[in-house]
Design an enzyme around this catalytic site. Structure first.
Site, short mmCIF file in Angstrom:
data_model
loop_
_atom_site.label_atom_id
_atom_site.label_comp_id
_atom_site.label_asym_id
_atom_site.label_seq_id
_atom_site.Cartn_x
_atom_site.Cartn_y
_atom_site.Cartn_z
N LEU A 198 -53.80 -23.38 -21.77
CA LEU A 198 -54.63 -24.59 -21.64
C LEU A 198 -56.13 -24.26 -21.60
CD1 LEU A 198 -52.50 -26.44 -18.93
CD2 LEU A 198 -52.74 -27.14 -21.31
N GLY A 199 -56.47 -22.99 -21.58
CA GLY A 199 -57.88 -22.60 -21.55
C GLY A 199 -58.60 -23.19 -20.35
N GLU A 239 -38.48 -19.78 2.36
CA GLU A 239 -37.02 -19.64 2.17
C GLU A 239 -36.64 -18.19 1.85
OE1 GLU A 239 -34.47 -21.29 2.61
OE2 GLU A 239 -35.18 -23.33 2.94
N GLY A 240 -37.37 -17.26 2.45
CA GLY A 240 -37.16 -15.83 2.14
C GLY A 240 -38.13 -15.44 1.06
N THR A 241 -39.01 -14.48 1.38
CA THR A 241 -40.01 -14.06 0.39
C THR A 241 -39.32 -13.33 -0.76
OG1 THR A 241 -40.38 -11.89 1.36
CG2 THR A 241 -41.71 -13.71 2.26
P1 TGC Z 1 -28.32 -9.98 9.81
O1 TGC Z 1 -27.82 -9.09 10.88
O2 TGC Z 1 -28.35 -9.47 8.41
O3 TGC Z 1 -27.50 -11.34 9.81
C1 TGC Z 1 -27.12 -11.99 11.01
C2 TGC Z 1 -25.80 -12.70 10.70
O4 TGC Z 1 -26.04 -13.69 9.71
C3 TGC Z 1 -25.27 -13.42 8.54
N1 TGC Z 1 -26.10 -13.78 7.39
C4 TGC Z 1 -25.85 -14.85 6.63
N2 TGC Z 1 -24.82 -15.72 6.66
C5 TGC Z 1 -24.83 -16.70 5.74
N3 TGC Z 1 -25.82 -16.82 4.81
C6 TGC Z 1 -26.85 -15.97 4.76
N4 TGC Z 1 -27.80 -16.11 3.84
C7 TGC Z 1 -26.90 -14.91 5.69
N5 TGC Z 1 -27.75 -13.89 5.94
C8 TGC Z 1 -27.25 -13.21 6.98
C9 TGC Z 1 -24.94 -11.93 8.62
O5 TGC Z 1 -23.77 -11.64 7.88
C10 TGC Z 1 -24.76 -11.76 10.11
O6 TGC Z 1 -23.49 -12.29 10.42
P2 TGC Z 1 -22.64 -11.69 11.64
O7 TGC Z 1 -21.31 -12.37 11.54
O8 TGC Z 1 -22.57 -10.19 11.37
O9 TGC Z 1 -23.39 -12.02 12.88
O10 TGC Z 1 -29.73 -10.52 10.26
P3 TGC Z 1 -31.14 -9.87 10.22
O11 TGC Z 1 -31.85 -10.31 11.46
O12 TGC Z 1 -31.05 -8.40 9.91
O13 TGC Z 1 -31.87 -10.65 9.00
C11 TGC Z 1 -31.44 -10.63 7.72
C12 TGC Z 1 -32.44 -11.37 6.79
C13 TGC Z 1 -33.76 -10.62 6.70
C14 TGC Z 1 -31.81 -11.40 5.41
C15 TGC Z 1 -32.70 -12.80 7.30
O14 TGC Z 1 -33.33 -12.78 8.52
C16 TGC Z 1 -33.50 -13.64 6.34
O15 TGC Z 1 -32.94 -14.25 5.45
N6 TGC Z 1 -34.86 -13.73 6.53
C17 TGC Z 1 -35.68 -14.67 5.77
C18 TGC Z 1 -36.02 -15.86 6.65
C19 TGC Z 1 -36.14 -17.12 5.86
O16 TGC Z 1 -35.70 -17.22 4.74
N7 TGC Z 1 -36.68 -18.14 6.49
C20 TGC Z 1 -36.74 -19.45 5.89
C21 TGC Z 1 -37.19 -20.48 6.88
S1 TGC Z 1 -36.90 -22.13 6.35
C22 TGC Z 1 -37.99 -22.37 5.11
O17 TGC Z 1 -38.68 -21.55 4.66
C23 TGC Z 1 -38.01 -23.75 4.59
S2 TGC Z 1 -39.03 -23.99 3.25
C24 TGC Z 1 -38.71 -25.61 3.09
C25 TGC Z 1 -38.97 -26.21 1.83
O18 TGC Z 1 -38.14 -26.15 0.87
O19 TGC Z 1 -40.01 -26.88 1.79
P1 FAD Z 2 -44.05 -12.28 6.96
O1 FAD Z 2 -42.64 -12.22 7.39
O2 FAD Z 2 -45.10 -11.95 7.94
O3 FAD Z 2 -44.24 -11.37 5.67
C1 FAD Z 2 -45.53 -10.96 5.19
C2 FAD Z 2 -45.33 -10.06 3.98
O4 FAD Z 2 -44.56 -8.90 4.37
C3 FAD Z 2 -44.53 -10.74 2.86
O5 FAD Z 2 -45.02 -10.33 1.62
C4 FAD Z 2 -43.12 -10.20 3.07
O6 FAD Z 2 -42.35 -10.19 1.87
C5 FAD Z 2 -43.42 -8.78 3.53
N1 FAD Z 2 -42.31 -8.21 4.30
C6 FAD Z 2 -41.77 -8.65 5.47
N2 FAD Z 2 -40.73 -7.88 5.82
C7 FAD Z 2 -40.62 -6.93 4.87
C8 FAD Z 2 -39.73 -5.81 4.67
N3 FAD Z 2 -38.74 -5.56 5.53
N4 FAD Z 2 -39.92 -5.04 3.58
C9 FAD Z 2 -40.90 -5.32 2.68
N5 FAD Z 2 -41.76 -6.34 2.82
C10 FAD Z 2 -41.61 -7.13 3.89
N6 FAD Z 2 -40.16 -22.29 7.80
C11 FAD Z 2 -39.30 -23.08 8.49
O7 FAD Z 2 -38.61 -22.64 9.41
N7 FAD Z 2 -39.17 -24.40 8.14
C12 FAD Z 2 -39.89 -24.97 7.14
O8 FAD Z 2 -39.72 -26.16 6.86
C13 FAD Z 2 -40.82 -24.15 6.42
N8 FAD Z 2 -41.60 -24.70 5.45
C14 FAD Z 2 -42.59 -23.94 4.88
C15 FAD Z 2 -43.50 -24.55 4.03
C16 FAD Z 2 -44.55 -23.81 3.48
C17 FAD Z 2 -45.56 -24.49 2.61
C18 FAD Z 2 -44.64 -22.43 3.75
C19 FAD Z 2 -45.73 -21.61 3.13
C20 FAD Z 2 -43.74 -21.81 4.61
C21 FAD Z 2 -42.71 -22.56 5.19
N9 FAD Z 2 -41.82 -22.00 6.12
C22 FAD Z 2 -40.92 -22.78 6.79
C23 FAD Z 2 -42.00 -20.62 6.55
C24 FAD Z 2 -41.47 -19.57 5.56
O9 FAD Z 2 -40.08 -19.53 5.58
C25 FAD Z 2 -42.08 -18.21 5.95
O10 FAD Z 2 -43.44 -18.28 5.62
C26 FAD Z 2 -41.40 -17.07 5.25
O11 FAD Z 2 -40.08 -16.87 5.73
C27 FAD Z 2 -42.18 -15.74 5.38
O12 FAD Z 2 -42.58 -15.51 6.68
P2 FAD Z 2 -44.13 -15.13 7.00
O13 FAD Z 2 -45.00 -16.09 6.31
O14 FAD Z 2 -44.21 -15.00 8.48
O15 FAD Z 2 -44.36 -13.72 6.33
#
Ligand code: TGC
Ligand code: FAD
Length: 386
Positions: A341-342, A366-368
Site C-alpha cells: 500500500l506504500g 493466549e500464550g506468546t
Molecule cells: P503444567 O505443569 O505444564 O500444567 C499444569 C496442568 O495443566 C495441564 N495443562 C493443560 N491442560 C489442558 N489444556 C492445556 N492447554 C494445558 N496446558 C497444561 C497439564 O497437563 C497439567 O495437568 P496435571 O494433570 O499434570 O496437573 O503447567 P506450567 O505451570 O508448567 O505451565 C505450562 C504453560 C507454560 C504451557 C502454561 O502456563 C501456559 O499455557 N502459559 C501461557 C499463559 C496464557 O496463555 N495465558 C493466557 C491468558 S488469557 C488471555 O490471554 C486472553 S486474550 C483474550 C482475547 O482473545 O482477547
Molecule cells: P511475559 O510472560 O512477561 O513474557 C515476556 C516475554 O518473555 C515474551 O516474549 C515471552 O514469550 C518471553 N518468555 C516468557 N517465558 C519464556 C520462556 N520460558 N522461554 C522463552 N521466552 C519466554 N490475560 C487474561 O488473563 N485475560 C484476558 O482477557 C487477557 N486479555 C489480553 C488482552 C490484551 C490486549 C493483551 C495484550 C493481553 C491480554 N492478556 C489477558 C494477557 C496475556 O495473556 C499475557 O500478556 C500473555 O500471556 C503474556 O504474558 P506477559 O505479557 O506477562 O509476558
C-alpha cells in the site's frame, strides 16, 4: 467499501456444508454492513463498538460452540465465525472469544447446574458480559506465579489481588477469576458490583484499540461458596479454557490476514507506477503470492484441527501449533500488505495498519509465540524447556 468475497485459492468453499456456509456468509455480511463502517471511529477513540452487541448476540455468536445453553455449532462453523469477526477487527473477535470461549465455557464445563442456569442463558443473550482474569502484572506466561489469593471464611471466600490485561474488564458484569487457595488454583464467579472489586481501563494502547482492556483490583472481595466453580481444580482448569480461545484465534488470524490481502490485492490492481499497475510487477506479485500461499496453508491447518476437535482428538499442542503458525502468518501478511500500500498504508483510510498493530497483541496473548513454541517442543521431544 467494496464487498469482501473471501480468499479461497484452493476452492475449500465446496467442502463446507450448507449450514456452515450460511453461518459464514451471515457473519461476513454483518461485518461488512455494520462493523466496518464504524470500526475506524472506535479505533481512533479507543472504544469497543458495544452497539454491535445486540446483533452479535441475536445471531448466536457468543455461545456458538456451547451445547445446550448456546447454539452448539460444530468446530468448523465456530472457527468460521471467529475468522469473519476478526476480518472486521481483532477487538470484535476478542470480545466473542472471551465471552464464549473463556467465560461461558468454564461455567458450562466446571459449573454447577444452578450456575449454568443462572448465567449461561443471559451470557448467550449478551445481557451479562463477562471477563476472564488469569494474568497478573507479574504473572503472564507463567500463571502458576499468580499472587491473587482466595481465603475460605465460613460459607464465603475472600479474594485479594490484581488481574491485569483483562479483555472486557470494564464492560463486564461478571468476572471469572482464577485465584490461589490452600488447595491450589480455583475458579470464582465474581459479580463486578461486589464491594471491593474495581476495574480500570488501560487506555494508552497502540494495539487492540477497539477493545476494552483493563486492570481488575480485588480488595477483600467476598463471594459465597455457591459462586466457586465446583469442578475446577488446579491450574489445569483455566489452561483447558485457553484451548477454546486459542482455537478461535487460529481461525481469527486467518480473517485478519484475509482482510489485509484483499485490500492489498485490490490496491495493487489499480495503483499505477512506472506506467502500469503495480500488480504487474514481479516483486509485488511475489509478496501477494507469499500471502495467498500462507493463508491457504493456514486454512488447511484449521480445517484439519476442526475435524480433530469435533472428534475430541485436538491435543492442546495441536492447537498451539495452529495458534503459533497462523498468528505469525497474519503478522507477516499484514506487514507485506502494508508495504504494497506504500505511503497510503499508514493511513486509517485503509484497514491493513489497524490489523497489523492488532496482531501484535494476538502474537502475545493466549500464550506468546515463544510459549507455543515450547508447548509444541515439549510434545515432540518429551522435554519441558519452559
Ligand atoms: P503444567 O505443569 O505444564 O500444567 C499444569 C496442568 O495443566 C495441564 N495443562 C493443560 N491442560 C489442558 N489444556 C492445556 N492447554 C494445558 N496446558 C497444561 C497439564 O497437563 C497439567 O495437568 P496435571 O494433570 O499434570 O496437573 O503447567 P506450567 O505451570 O508448567 O505451565 C505450562 C504453560 C507454560 C504451557 C502454561 O502456563 C501456559 O499455557 N502459559 C501461557 C499463559 C496464557 O496463555 N495465558 C493466557 C491468558 S488469557 C488471555 O490471554 C486472553 S486474550 C483474550 C482475547 O482473545 O482477547
Ligand atoms: P511475559 O510472560 O512477561 O513474557 C515476556 C516475554 O518473555 C515474551 O516474549 C515471552 O514469550 C518471553 N518468555 C516468557 N517465558 C519464556 C520462556 N520460558 N522461554 C522463552 N521466552 C519466554 N490475560 C487474561 O488473563 N485475560 C484476558 O482477557 C487477557 N486479555 C489480553 C488482552 C490484551 C490486549 C493483551 C495484550 C493481553 C491480554 N492478556 C489477558 C494477557 C496475556 O495473556 C499475557 O500478556 C500473555 O500471556 C503474556 O504474558 P506477559 O505479557 O506477562 O509476558
Amino acid at each position: 467499501m467494496a464487498d469482501f468475497v473471501g480468499v479461497d485459492f484452493y476452492e475449500m468453499d465446496e467442502m463446507l456444508s450448507d449450514e456452515q456456509r450460511l453461518v459464514r456468509d451471515t457473519v461476513r455480511k454483518f461485518i461488512q454492513d455494520k462493523a466496518l463502517p464504524i470500526i475506524e471511529d472506535h479505533q481512533r477513540e479507543g472504544t469497543f463498538p458495544i452497539s454491535l452487541l445486540p446483533v452479535i448476540a441475536e445471531m448466536g455468536l457468543l455461545g456458538a460452540h456451547i451445547p445446550d445453553y448456546g447454539a452448539g455449532m460444530d468446530a468448523l462453523a465456530y472457527g468460521l465465525i471467529m475468522q469473519e469477526l476478526e476480518r472486521g477487527d481483532t477487538g470484535i473477535r476478542s470480545f466473542a472469544s472471551v465471552q464464549g470461549g473463556l467465560c461461558m465455557y468454564p461455567i458450562w464445563r466446571y459449573g454447577s447446574d444452578e450456575q449454568k442456569d443462572e448465567w449461561l442463558p443471559r451470557m448467550d443473550a449478551g445481557e451479562v458480559i463477562a471477563c476472564f482474569g488469569l494474568t497478573e502484572p507479574d504473572a503472564g506466561s507463567d500463571p502458576s506465579a499468580m499472587r491473587t489469593r482466595a481465603e475460605r471464611d465460613g460459607d464465603d471466600w475472600v479474594l485479594n489481588g490484581v488481574k491485569y490485561w483483562i479483555t472486557n474488564g470494564t464492560l463486564a458484569h461478571l468476572a471469572v477469576i482464577w485465584a490461589m487457595t490452600d488447595d491450589g488454583v480455583r475458579g470464582f464467579l465474581v459479580p463486578t458490583d461486589t464491594p471491593g472489586f474495581t476495574a480500570n481501563q488501560i487506555k494508552a494502547k497502540y494495539s487492540l484499540r477497539a477493545s476494552d482492556t483493563a486492570g481488575l483490583v480485588m480488595e477483600g472481595c467476598r463471594v459465597p461458596e455457591a459462586l466457586r466453580l465446583p469442578l475446577a481444580e488446579g491450574l489445569k482448569a483455566p489452561l483447558t479454557c485457553l484451548n477454546e480461545a486459542r482455537y478461535g484465534i487460529a481461525w481469527g488470524a486467518i480473517g485478519a490476514a484475509m482482510a489485509c490481502y484483499d485490500e492489498a490485492l485490490r490496491y495493487a490492481q489499480v495503483r499505477v507506477a512506472f506506467g502500469r499497475p503495480i500488480a504487474g510487477k514481479q516483486l509485488i506479485q511475489e509478496m501477494l503470492v507469499e500471502c495467498v500461499s500462507e493463508i491457504t496453508k493456514a486454512q488447511l491447518l484449521c480445517w484439519r484441527l476442526a475435524l480433530l476437535k469435533d472428534e475430541g482428538k485436538a491435543h492442546p499442542a495441536y492447537i498451539s501449533l495452529a495458534k503459533r503458525n497462523n498468528v505469525a502468518m497474519a503478522r507477516n501478511t499484514a506487514r507485506m500488505c502494508r508495504e504494497i500500500l506504500g505511503a497510503n498504508g499508514i493511513l486509517d483510510d485503509y484497514q491493513t495498519f489497524r490489523h497489523m498493530v492488532n496482531i501484535e497483541s494476538v502474537y502475545t496473548y493466549e500464550g506468546t509465540h515463544q510459549i507455543h513454541t515450547l508447548i509444541v517442543g515439549q510434545k515432540i521431544t518429551g522435554e519441558s524447556a519452559f
